[in-house]
Design a protein around this motif. Sequence first.
Motif, PDB file in Angstrom:
ATOM      1  N   VAL A   1      54.468  -1.269  52.529  1.00 43.87           N
ATOM      2  CA  VAL A   1      55.558  -1.327  53.594  1.00 43.87           C
ATOM      3  C   VAL A   1      56.027  -3.034  53.412  1.00 43.87           C
ATOM      4  O   VAL A   1      55.328  -3.792  52.829  1.00 43.87           O
ATOM      5  CB  VAL A   1      55.067  -1.447  54.771  1.00 43.87           C
ATOM      6  CG1 VAL A   1      54.985   0.132  55.332  1.00 43.87           C
ATOM      7  CG2 VAL A   1      53.651  -1.983  55.083  1.00 43.87           C
ATOM      8  N   SER A   2      57.065  -3.274  53.655  1.00 42.29           N
ATOM      9  CA  SER A   2      57.542  -4.680  53.904  1.00 42.29           C
ATOM     10  C   SER A   2      56.893  -5.528  54.498  1.00 42.29           C
ATOM     11  O   SER A   2      56.547  -5.146  55.558  1.00 42.29           O
ATOM     12  CB  SER A   2      59.131  -4.735  54.225  1.00 42.29           C
ATOM     13  OG  SER A   2      59.824  -3.705  53.414  1.00 42.29           O
ATOM     14  N   LYS A   3      56.693  -6.708  54.369  1.00 42.21           N
ATOM     15  CA  LYS A   3      56.331  -7.795  55.007  1.00 42.21           C
ATOM     16  C   LYS A   3      57.254  -8.504  55.836  1.00 42.21           C
ATOM     17  O   LYS A   3      56.844  -8.774  57.226  1.00 42.21           O
ATOM     18  CB  LYS A   3      55.231  -8.552  54.298  1.00 42.21           C
ATOM     19  CG  LYS A   3      54.347  -9.735  54.977  1.00 42.21           C
ATOM     20  CD  LYS A   3      53.379 -10.268  54.285  1.00 42.21           C
ATOM     21  CE  LYS A   3      52.402 -11.288  55.079  1.00 42.21           C
ATOM     22  NZ  LYS A   3      52.196 -11.032  56.383  1.00 42.21           N
ATOM     23  N   TYR A   4      58.330  -8.712  55.070  1.00 40.72           N
ATOM     24  CA  TYR A   4      59.243  -9.889  55.840  1.00 40.72           C
ATOM     25  C   TYR A   4      60.881  -9.040  55.822  1.00 40.72           C
ATOM     26  O   TYR A   4      60.999  -8.241  54.973  1.00 40.72           O
ATOM     27  CB  TYR A   4      59.362 -10.772  55.059  1.00 40.72           C
ATOM     28  CG  TYR A   4      57.951 -11.742  54.900  1.00 40.72           C
ATOM     29  CD1 TYR A   4      57.465 -12.183  56.213  1.00 40.72           C
ATOM     30  CD2 TYR A   4      57.518 -12.021  53.709  1.00 40.72           C
ATOM     31  CE1 TYR A   4      56.363 -12.811  55.764  1.00 40.72           C
ATOM     32  CE2 TYR A   4      56.300 -12.921  53.591  1.00 40.72           C
ATOM     33  CZ  TYR A   4      55.552 -13.058  54.913  1.00 40.72           C
ATOM     34  OH  TYR A   4      54.556 -13.937  54.637  1.00 40.72           O
ATOM     35  N   PHE A   5      61.611  -9.691  56.523  1.00 44.74           N
ATOM     36  CA  PHE A   5      63.084  -9.412  56.266  1.00 44.74           C
ATOM     37  C   PHE A   5      63.389 -10.882  56.619  1.00 44.74           C
ATOM     38  O   PHE A   5      62.821 -11.874  57.140  1.00 44.74           O
ATOM     39  CB  PHE A   5      63.787  -8.701  57.171  1.00 44.74           C
ATOM     40  CG  PHE A   5      63.807  -8.851  58.607  1.00 44.74           C
ATOM     41  CD1 PHE A   5      64.713  -9.585  59.467  1.00 44.74           C
ATOM     42  CD2 PHE A   5      62.594  -8.381  59.514  1.00 44.74           C
ATOM     43  CE1 PHE A   5      64.713  -9.898  60.859  1.00 44.74           C
ATOM     44  CE2 PHE A   5      62.656  -8.722  60.947  1.00 44.74           C
ATOM     45  CZ  PHE A   5      63.745  -9.241  61.468  1.00 44.74           C
ATOM     46  N   ALA A   6      64.613 -11.324  56.071  1.00 45.78           N
ATOM     47  CA  ALA A   6      65.239 -12.764  56.097  1.00 45.78           C
ATOM     48  C   ALA A   6      66.672 -12.383  56.421  1.00 45.78           C
ATOM     49  O   ALA A   6      67.473 -11.621  56.291  1.00 45.78           O
ATOM     50  CB  ALA A   6      65.295 -13.193  54.723  1.00 45.78           C
ATOM     51  N   VAL A   7      67.095 -13.494  57.275  1.00 44.96           N
ATOM     52  CA  VAL A   7      68.513 -13.389  57.919  1.00 44.96           C
ATOM     53  C   VAL A   7      69.312 -15.068  57.563  1.00 44.96           C
ATOM     54  O   VAL A   7      68.486 -16.080  57.693  1.00 44.96           O
ATOM     55  CB  VAL A   7      68.391 -13.367  59.532  1.00 44.96           C
ATOM     56  CG1 VAL A   7      69.469 -13.414  60.134  1.00 44.96           C
ATOM     57  CG2 VAL A   7      67.536 -12.375  59.916  1.00 44.96           C
ATOM     58  N   GLY A   8      70.416 -14.800  57.234  1.00 41.60           N
ATOM     59  CA  GLY A   8      71.096 -15.918  57.014  1.00 41.60           C
ATOM     60  C   GLY A   8      72.351 -16.185  58.060  1.00 41.60           C
ATOM     61  O   GLY A   8      72.901 -15.303  58.423  1.00 41.60           O
ATOM     62  N   SER A   9      72.562 -17.349  58.528  1.00 41.23           N
ATOM     63  CA  SER A   9      73.365 -17.750  59.547  1.00 41.23           C
ATOM     64  C   SER A   9      74.270 -18.783  59.245  1.00 41.23           C
ATOM     65  O   SER A   9      74.257 -19.484  58.464  1.00 41.23           O
ATOM     66  CB  SER A   9      72.140 -18.183  60.645  1.00 41.23           C
ATOM     67  OG  SER A   9      73.238 -18.789  61.889  1.00 41.23           O
ATOM     68  N   ALA A  10      75.427 -18.640  60.240  1.00 38.19           N
ATOM     69  CA  ALA A  10      76.479 -19.765  60.222  1.00 38.19           C
ATOM     70  C   ALA A  10      75.877 -21.064  60.404  1.00 38.19           C
ATOM     71  O   ALA A  10      76.474 -22.292  60.163  1.00 38.19           O
ATOM     72  CB  ALA A  10      77.629 -19.247  61.338  1.00 38.19           C
TER      73      ALA A  10
END
Length: 321
Positions: free
Chosen positions: A209-218
């Motif tokens: 299973v994935s451990k992380y997700f990442a989000v990119g922002s303005a």
Amino acid sequence: MEETAIPFKNLHSREYQGHKKKVHSVAWNCTGTKLASGSVDQTARIWLIEPHSHGKIKDIELKGHTDSVDQLCWDPKHSELIATASGDKTVRLWDARSGKCSQQAELSGENINITYRPDGTHVAVGNRDDELTILDVRKFKPIHKRKFNYEVNEIAWDMTGGMFLLTTGNGTVEVLAYPALRPVDTLMAHTAGCYCIAIDPKGRSGSEVSKYFAVGSADSLVSLWDISEMLCVRTFTKLEWPVRTISFNHTGEFIASASEDLFIDISNVQTGRTVHQIPCRAAMNSVEWNPKYNLLAYAGDDKNKYQADEGVFRIFGFDSA
């Protein structure tokens, strides 16, 4: 590709030309042998990439859309099937061997996002009107439609396929249970709109299973989230412009992020430190790591000397030899 104390230090990029206008999206197939590119020129192209070959690359053109091909994604279980989303309101499935369109669905708006469920059964499509459509891949018919009253940017399933994530213009990540699409959580992720999302691939030290997700922002930050706790564990602060595109490498060790800054940042996921920067000449639209090797495909708003869109993409990670 041996990694020394300084990863990526002596590696370089190769350029691939074929499109007539700028490339909006690049994506690797599940075996890492083919790359697809989608362009404003209304086509997608399939490229056979051989890391150790220096010869001319064969490519196949996928023709049929009547507007920009904004995003594309490969079937996660089949290395020759690819889905494209276009501003012409259609979504198409293609066979990458023949270049033929096998299925087509007419939807209600200009499509800008597309992603496969990890088991390959469903495709999710987002349009400019903040409407989400889920298609069953076998019949290629919509099975869910949902209109949101906020700006929906990028969409993704987690690796189990039981959770669906939306990045929004409100700076939040909306977490929905799948297939019910029932709201489970709202993550206050950033102080400005969240543009892009990437899920850490399986495979880190054998975990399923994935451990992380990442989000990119303005707000020019990339945030890293623990997927089981839904907590932000760190932020990456190297970019100074809104983050347009992010991608984890195949081991989950590195994350690439890009914006209008004239470099792509590659950082270590665990430490948050930059390990390499790839110079680029324009704002980037799409970065994606190969699922097997440390090869990073990237495409942006490059212009040639006549100020026309170049229609190129590049792949970083080749040995200088």
